[in-house]
Scaffold this motif. Structure first.
Motif, PDB file in Angstrom:
ATOM      1  N   UNK A 111     110.211  12.417 -39.456  1.00  0.00           N
ATOM      2  CA  UNK A 111     111.593  11.307 -38.961  1.00  0.00           C
ATOM      3  C   UNK A 111     111.411  11.807 -37.210  1.00  0.00           C
ATOM      4  N   UNK A 112     111.734  10.529 -36.646  1.00  0.00           N
ATOM      5  CA  UNK A 112     111.409  10.652 -34.956  1.00  0.00           C
ATOM      6  C   UNK A 112     112.775  11.107 -34.429  1.00  0.00           C
ATOM      7  N   UNK A 113     112.857  11.197 -33.257  1.00  0.00           N
ATOM      8  CA  UNK A 113     114.228  10.692 -32.159  1.00  0.00           C
ATOM      9  C   UNK A 113     114.004   9.939 -32.001  1.00  0.00           C
ATOM     10  N   UNK A 114     114.513   8.752 -31.489  1.00  0.00           N
ATOM     11  CA  UNK A 114     114.871   7.840 -30.589  1.00  0.00           C
ATOM     12  C   UNK A 114     113.446   7.822 -29.277  1.00  0.00           C
ATOM     13  N   UNK A 115     112.770   7.079 -29.042  1.00  0.00           N
ATOM     14  CA  UNK A 115     112.102   7.718 -27.384  1.00  0.00           C
ATOM     15  C   UNK A 115     112.479   8.272 -26.301  1.00  0.00           C
ATOM     16  N   UNK A 116     111.868   9.641 -26.299  1.00  0.00           N
ATOM     17  CA  UNK A 116     112.641   9.760 -25.043  1.00  0.00           C
ATOM     18  C   UNK A 116     111.532   9.800 -23.379  1.00  0.00           C
ATOM     19  N   UNK A 117     110.598   9.169 -23.653  1.00  0.00           N
ATOM     20  CA  UNK A 117     109.569   8.602 -22.398  1.00  0.00           C
ATOM     21  C   UNK A 117     108.675   7.697 -23.420  1.00  0.00           C
ATOM     22  N   UNK A 118     108.329   6.866 -22.457  1.00  0.00           N
ATOM     23  CA  UNK A 118     107.178   5.806 -22.267  1.00  0.00           C
ATOM     24  C   UNK A 118     105.422   6.145 -21.747  1.00  0.00           C
ATOM     25  N   UNK A 119     104.841   5.824 -22.141  1.00  0.00           N
ATOM     26  CA  UNK A 119     103.554   5.852 -21.714  1.00  0.00           C
ATOM     27  C   UNK A 119     103.147   5.179 -21.429  1.00  0.00           C
ATOM     28  N   UNK A 120     102.709   4.190 -19.751  1.00  0.00           N
ATOM     29  CA  UNK A 120     102.414   3.368 -19.083  1.00  0.00           C
ATOM     30  C   UNK A 120     101.535   3.652 -18.018  1.00  0.00           C
ATOM     31  N   UNK A 121      99.975   2.945 -18.097  1.00  0.00           N
ATOM     32  CA  UNK A 121      99.516   3.646 -16.978  1.00  0.00           C
ATOM     33  C   UNK A 121      98.994   1.939 -16.159  1.00  0.00           C
ATOM     34  N   UNK A 122      99.112   2.703 -14.812  1.00  0.00           N
ATOM     35  CA  UNK A 122      98.775   1.201 -13.988  1.00  0.00           C
ATOM     36  C   UNK A 122      97.270   1.756 -12.895  1.00  0.00           C
ATOM     37  N   UNK A 123      96.310   0.426 -12.684  1.00  0.00           N
ATOM     38  CA  UNK A 123      95.206   0.619 -12.461  1.00  0.00           C
ATOM     39  C   UNK A 123      95.696   1.055 -10.597  1.00  0.00           C
ATOM     40  N   UNK A 124      95.430   2.262  -9.965  1.00  0.00           N
ATOM     41  CA  UNK A 124      95.467   2.323  -8.842  1.00  0.00           C
ATOM     42  C   UNK A 124      93.882   2.299  -8.209  1.00  0.00           C
ATOM     43  N   UNK A 125      94.206   1.174  -7.026  1.00  0.00           N
ATOM     44  CA  UNK A 125      92.819   1.416  -5.799  1.00  0.00           C
ATOM     45  C   UNK A 125      93.206   1.258  -4.399  1.00  0.00           C
ATOM     46  N   UNK A 126      92.495   1.665  -3.415  1.00  0.00           N
ATOM     47  CA  UNK A 126      92.114   1.393  -2.178  1.00  0.00           C
ATOM     48  C   UNK A 126      92.847   0.531  -1.715  1.00  0.00           C
ATOM     49  N   UNK A 127      93.090  -0.004  -0.561  1.00  0.00           N
ATOM     50  CA  UNK A 127      94.459  -0.873  -0.178  1.00  0.00           C
ATOM     51  C   UNK A 127      93.729  -2.161   0.326  1.00  0.00           C
TER      52      UNK A 127
END
Length: 265
Positions: A111-127
């Motif tokens: 059995x799982x608990x309710x979610x406590x974290x969501x993994x999402x990644x974003x693209x970091x680039x030079x300005x």
């Protein structure tokens, strides 16, 4: 794709659901002993601090607070990832925590608990980056490089969500630390780094225009604690998770471990 959840993941914490729980309504487990198992190999969720030898991390802080609010005595033990789900399913441990992605096939075992974290990644680039504005455009730019740590969530997202599925792809340049990937990005040695939204915002805000985020989120997954099927701990822990979301405790942990920890390391 990989069978296990990624190590040293970049975690973007999303608002998973509205919550209204309050501490005064939480169950009292009357100092019950609860054995929590982890792997200590998934910074910043849980890992051994090389400076002190102490096991620390986001999940330790969260679980200690849950134990306090539910009034149970927590005992931590360690087991390898490969053995963890089956060991919890067999009742060897009461709760498993190690950044475990909530998946339907795993729900047949635990059995799982309710979610406590969501993994999402974003693209970091030079300005000043103008060659690409999303992952597809990046993949089409010959010679553009991604900086990543081997065996991490950003590494595997780069391989499978941006590039061609080849883990030996020479367009991925490997570094020992996350901070080193950002320094390489700033110095022009790589062209893209993947990270969570909290850390990305911190780096962008501190860069005076030197860095920016492009595109949308990649690699979204929800994490949960695991229990033996039918465990009477699941409902109290879910109530505590809701309370920690409602009063801002989880937001404070997110800043501590996904921004301050990264910025300082």
């Amino acid at each position: 794709m990989l069978k296990r959840r990624f190590v040293i993941a970049a975690l973007a914490v999303a608002s998973l659901a509205p919550v209204t729980a309050s501490a005064q309504h939480l169950p009292d487990l009357k100092a019950r002993s609860v054995v929590v198992v982890t792997e200590n190999a998934y910074p910043p969720l849980q890992f051994v601090d090389p400076k002190t030898g102490k096991a620390i991390g986001w999940e330790y802080d969260a679980m200690n607070e849950i134990a306090k609010r539910l009034n149970f005595k927590v005992e931590y033990q360690n087991v390898s990832w490969d053995a963890m789900i089956q060991a919890v399913s067999d009742g060897q441990y009461d709760i498993g925590m190690t950044g475990i992605t909530i998946k339907d096939e795993r729900k047949a075992q635990v059995d799982f608990s309710d979610p406590y974290l969501r993994s999402e990644q974003f693209m970091l680039v030079r300005g000043d980056e103008t060659r690409f504005a999303d992952e597809k455009a990046f993949a089409a730019v010959d010679g553009a490089l991604i900086g990543a740590q081997p065996g991490t969530s950003p590494f595997y997202t780069a391989v499978y969500s941006i590039l061609d599925g080849n883990e030996q792809n020479p367009r991925i340049k490997l570094f020992e630390t996350f901070g080193a990937t950002v320094q390489a990005l700033k110095g022009g040695d790589v062209d893209l780094v993947l990270t969570d939204s909290v850390a990305a915002k911190g780096y962008v805000d501190a860069s005076n225009g030197g860095l920016k985020v492009i595109g949308g989120p990649l690699g979204a997954e929800d994490f949960g604690f695991i229990f033996k099927k039918g465990s009477d701990l699941a409902a109290p822990v879910n109530a505590a998770i809701a309370a920690l979301k409602a009063d801002g405790t989880l937001d404070a942990l997110n800043k501590k471990w996904f921004l301050d920890y990264k910025m300082g390391h």
